[in-house]
Design a protein around this motif. Sequence first.
Motif, PDB file in Angstrom:
ATOM      1  N   GLY A 219       0.789  -1.223   0.000  1.00 24.02           N
ATOM      2  CA  GLY A 219       0.000   0.000   0.000  1.00 24.02           C
ATOM      3  C   GLY A 219       0.820   1.270   0.000  1.00 24.02           C
ATOM      4  N   ILE A 220       2.152   1.149   0.104  1.00 25.58           N
ATOM      5  CA  ILE A 220       3.024   2.322   0.096  1.00 25.58           C
ATOM      6  C   ILE A 220       4.096   2.141  -0.976  1.00 25.58           C
ATOM      7  CG2 ILE A 220       4.693   3.704   1.391  1.00 25.58           C
ATOM      8  CD1 ILE A 220       3.249   2.911   3.936  1.00 25.58           C
ATOM      9  N   GLU A 221       4.211   3.105  -1.877  1.00 22.28           N
ATOM     10  CA  GLU A 221       5.310   3.082  -2.847  1.00 22.28           C
ATOM     11  C   GLU A 221       6.533   3.681  -2.159  1.00 22.28           C
ATOM     12  OE1 GLU A 221       4.863   3.761  -7.220  1.00 22.28           O
ATOM     13  OE2 GLU A 221       5.923   5.633  -6.733  1.00 22.28           O
ATOM     14  N   GLU A 222       7.621   2.917  -2.152  1.00 21.67           N
ATOM     15  CA  GLU A 222       8.795   3.339  -1.390  1.00 21.67           C
ATOM     16  C   GLU A 222       9.987   3.580  -2.312  1.00 21.67           C
ATOM     17  OE1 GLU A 222      11.201   2.096   2.689  1.00 21.67           O
ATOM     18  OE2 GLU A 222       9.494   0.919   2.004  1.00 21.67           O
ATOM     19  N   TYR A 223      10.744   4.626  -1.994  1.00 20.65           N
ATOM     20  CA  TYR A 223      11.942   4.975  -2.750  1.00 20.65           C
ATOM     21  C   TYR A 223      13.152   4.758  -1.843  1.00 20.65           C
ATOM     22  CZ  TYR A 223       8.111   7.400  -5.026  1.00 20.65           C
ATOM     23  OH  TYR A 223       6.899   7.707  -5.594  1.00 20.65           O
TER      24      TYR A 223
ATOM     25  N   TYR B 238      18.392   5.262  -6.814  1.00 18.60           N
ATOM     26  CA  TYR B 238      17.335   4.771  -5.928  1.00 18.60           C
ATOM     27  C   TYR B 238      16.507   3.699  -6.622  1.00 18.60           C
ATOM     28  CZ  TYR B 238      14.179   7.897  -8.545  1.00 18.60           C
ATOM     29  OH  TYR B 238      13.469   8.534  -9.538  1.00 18.60           O
ATOM     30  N   ILE B 239      15.885   2.867  -5.799  1.00 19.75           N
ATOM     31  CA  ILE B 239      14.990   1.804  -6.256  1.00 19.75           C
ATOM     32  C   ILE B 239      13.563   2.206  -5.915  1.00 19.75           C
ATOM     33  CG2 ILE B 239      14.284  -0.600  -5.893  1.00 19.75           C
ATOM     34  CD1 ILE B 239      17.198  -1.159  -5.062  1.00 19.75           C
ATOM     35  N   VAL B 240      12.639   1.922  -6.810  1.00 20.36           N
ATOM     36  CA  VAL B 240      11.222   2.121  -6.530  1.00 20.36           C
ATOM     37  C   VAL B 240      10.614   0.771  -6.155  1.00 20.36           C
ATOM     38  CG1 VAL B 240       8.985   2.845  -7.436  1.00 20.36           C
ATOM     39  CG2 VAL B 240      11.069   4.043  -8.151  1.00 20.36           C
ATOM     40  N   VAL B 241      10.075   0.682  -4.942  1.00 18.52           N
ATOM     41  CA  VAL B 241       9.359  -0.520  -4.512  1.00 18.52           C
ATOM     42  C   VAL B 241       7.873  -0.254  -4.714  1.00 18.52           C
ATOM     43  CG1 VAL B 241       8.936  -2.166  -2.661  1.00 18.52           C
ATOM     44  CG2 VAL B 241      11.131  -0.962  -2.775  1.00 18.52           C
ATOM     45  N   PRO B 242       7.217  -0.927  -5.670  1.00 15.04           N
ATOM     46  CA  PRO B 242       5.798  -0.659  -5.943  1.00 15.04           C
ATOM     47  C   PRO B 242       4.919  -0.930  -4.725  1.00 15.04           C
ATOM     48  CG  PRO B 242       6.791  -2.006  -7.679  1.00 15.04           C
ATOM     49  CD  PRO B 242       7.768  -1.970  -6.548  1.00 15.04           C
ATOM     50  N   GLN B 243       3.772  -0.259  -4.670  1.00 15.50           N
ATOM     51  CA  GLN B 243       2.900  -0.375  -3.502  1.00 15.50           C
ATOM     52  C   GLN B 243       2.289  -1.764  -3.342  1.00 15.50           C
ATOM     53  OE1 GLN B 243      -0.395   2.330  -3.757  1.00 15.50           O
ATOM     54  NE2 GLN B 243      -0.934   1.746  -5.836  1.00 15.50           N
ATOM     55  N   GLU B 244       2.271  -2.554  -4.417  1.00 16.23           N
ATOM     56  CA  GLU B 244       1.699  -3.895  -4.314  1.00 16.23           C
ATOM     57  C   GLU B 244       2.735  -4.949  -3.929  1.00 16.23           C
ATOM     58  OE1 GLU B 244       2.919  -3.275  -8.627  1.00 16.23           O
ATOM     59  OE2 GLU B 244       1.866  -2.107  -7.083  1.00 16.23           O
ATOM     60  N   LYS B 245       3.977  -4.519  -3.640  1.00  9.12           N
ATOM     61  CA  LYS B 245       5.051  -5.473  -3.368  1.00  9.12           C
ATOM     62  C   LYS B 245       5.582  -5.304  -1.948  1.00  9.12           C
ATOM     63  CE  LYS B 245       9.271  -7.240  -5.597  1.00  9.12           C
ATOM     64  NZ  LYS B 245       8.753  -8.604  -5.787  1.00  9.12           N
ATOM     65  N   GLU B 246       5.857  -6.426  -1.276  1.00  8.29           N
ATOM     66  CA  GLU B 246       6.382  -6.397   0.093  1.00  8.29           C
ATOM     67  C   GLU B 246       7.910  -6.414   0.086  1.00  8.29           C
ATOM     68  OE1 GLU B 246       3.692  -8.274   3.370  1.00  8.29           O
ATOM     69  OE2 GLU B 246       3.785  -9.707   1.719  1.00  8.29           O
ATOM     70  N   GLY B 247       8.489  -5.586  -0.743  1.00  8.12           N
ATOM     71  CA  GLY B 247       9.933  -5.452  -0.763  1.00  8.12           C
ATOM     72  C   GLY B 247      10.616  -6.398  -1.735  1.00  8.12           C
ATOM     73  N   TYR B 248      11.949  -6.472  -1.608  1.00 12.29           N
ATOM     74  CA  TYR B 248      12.777  -7.334  -2.455  1.00 12.29           C
ATOM     75  C   TYR B 248      13.690  -8.174  -1.565  1.00 12.29           C
ATOM     76  CZ  TYR B 248      11.476  -4.294  -6.384  1.00 12.29           C
ATOM     77  OH  TYR B 248      10.786  -3.592  -7.338  1.00 12.29           O
ATOM     78  N   GLU B 249      14.138  -9.305  -2.106  1.00 11.99           N
ATOM     79  CA  GLU B 249      15.015 -10.191  -1.353  1.00 11.99           C
ATOM     80  C   GLU B 249      16.453 -10.072  -1.839  1.00 11.99           C
ATOM     81  OE1 GLU B 249      13.508 -14.151  -1.553  1.00 11.99           O
ATOM     82  OE2 GLU B 249      11.717 -13.705  -0.356  1.00 11.99           O
ATOM     83  N   LYS B 250      17.377 -10.435  -0.956  1.00 11.66           N
ATOM     84  CA  LYS B 250      18.797 -10.433  -1.293  1.00 11.66           C
ATOM     85  C   LYS B 250      19.037 -11.255  -2.555  1.00 11.66           C
ATOM     86  CE  LYS B 250      23.340 -11.732   0.512  1.00 11.66           C
ATOM     87  NZ  LYS B 250      24.093 -12.344   1.637  1.00 11.66           N
ATOM     88  N   ASP B 251      19.916 -10.778  -3.416  1.00 10.19           N
ATOM     89  CA  ASP B 251      20.310 -11.395  -4.691  1.00 10.19           C
ATOM     90  C   ASP B 251      19.278 -11.194  -5.802  1.00 10.19           C
ATOM     91  OD1 ASP B 251      22.710 -12.370  -3.603  1.00 10.19           O
ATOM     92  OD2 ASP B 251      21.719 -14.176  -2.859  1.00 10.19           O
ATOM     93  N   GLU B 252      18.120 -10.632  -5.466  1.00 12.99           N
ATOM     94  CA  GLU B 252      17.120 -10.362  -6.499  1.00 12.99           C
ATOM     95  C   GLU B 252      17.613  -9.237  -7.408  1.00 12.99           C
ATOM     96  OE1 GLU B 252      12.289  -9.471  -6.796  1.00 12.99           O
ATOM     97  OE2 GLU B 252      13.245  -9.849  -4.852  1.00 12.99           O
ATOM     98  N   LEU B 253      17.341  -9.365  -8.703  1.00  6.75           N
ATOM     99  CA  LEU B 253      17.715  -8.317  -9.645  1.00  6.75           C
ATOM    100  C   LEU B 253      16.703  -7.175  -9.569  1.00  6.75           C
ATOM    101  CD1 LEU B 253      18.809 -10.330 -12.824  1.00  6.75           C
ATOM    102  CD2 LEU B 253      20.277  -9.123 -11.193  1.00  6.75           C
TER     103      LEU B 253
END
Length: 225
Positions: free
Chosen positions: A167-171, A204-219
């Motif tokens: 629910g939050i787009e994060e930079y 910076y990376i944009v984390v979309p609001q529908e995503k719960e972040g990214y994992e280590k080693d993820e592109l």
Amino acid sequence: RPHIGVISSGDEIIGINDTLKSGKVRDINGYTITNLLKREGAIPTFLGIVRDNLETLAGILATVHEFDMVLISGGSSKGERDFLTQSIEKLGGKILFHGINIKPGKPTIFATLQDKPVFGLPGHPASCAMVMLQFVFPMLWKLEGKKERYRQRIQGALTSNIPSSIGIEEYVRVEIKEQGGTYYITPLFTKSSVISSFVKASGYIVVPQEKEGYEKDELVEVYLF
């Protein structure tokens, strides 16, 4: 070339050459905003530091007709001592939104006054800069009659997890290191009031609001500053 009025607001803000006293903060945003605008080809005019006073702020906002857009840093958080929305409405302007589901930059204001766009930018330097990149620049390009410019970006592997909330787009500001033809992306987890994160960051990376972040080693895709 658009002419942009720039205002820093807040009782705690002092000029870069003023003596720093307890409870005071030097004006970083005024310099950040004007230099980012110059980089994009606009002509900024710094209108000074305005104290938290309804009449004073309304008085300086009354000059909005002299510019193509006005940007005010500080005074966008919802609180009894934040007079920006009151000043805009006092002058007959319209608040189009106050608050966005983004991090950093949640308290951003966007309004129209005398048919000119007005942004109320967060006071914290990192929040202010990110809102400039994500929201003010596209409006600036529109004023210039240009399509959205291509933003240089790269793809790389994360060196650690990036947690985020649905629910939050994060930079997320990041450092970039290249090794063996691969880019390695390291998140910088700092508060939006800490300007050193921008000194260290390459993008910076944009984390979309529908995503719960990214994992280590993820592109991930990184927007370069």
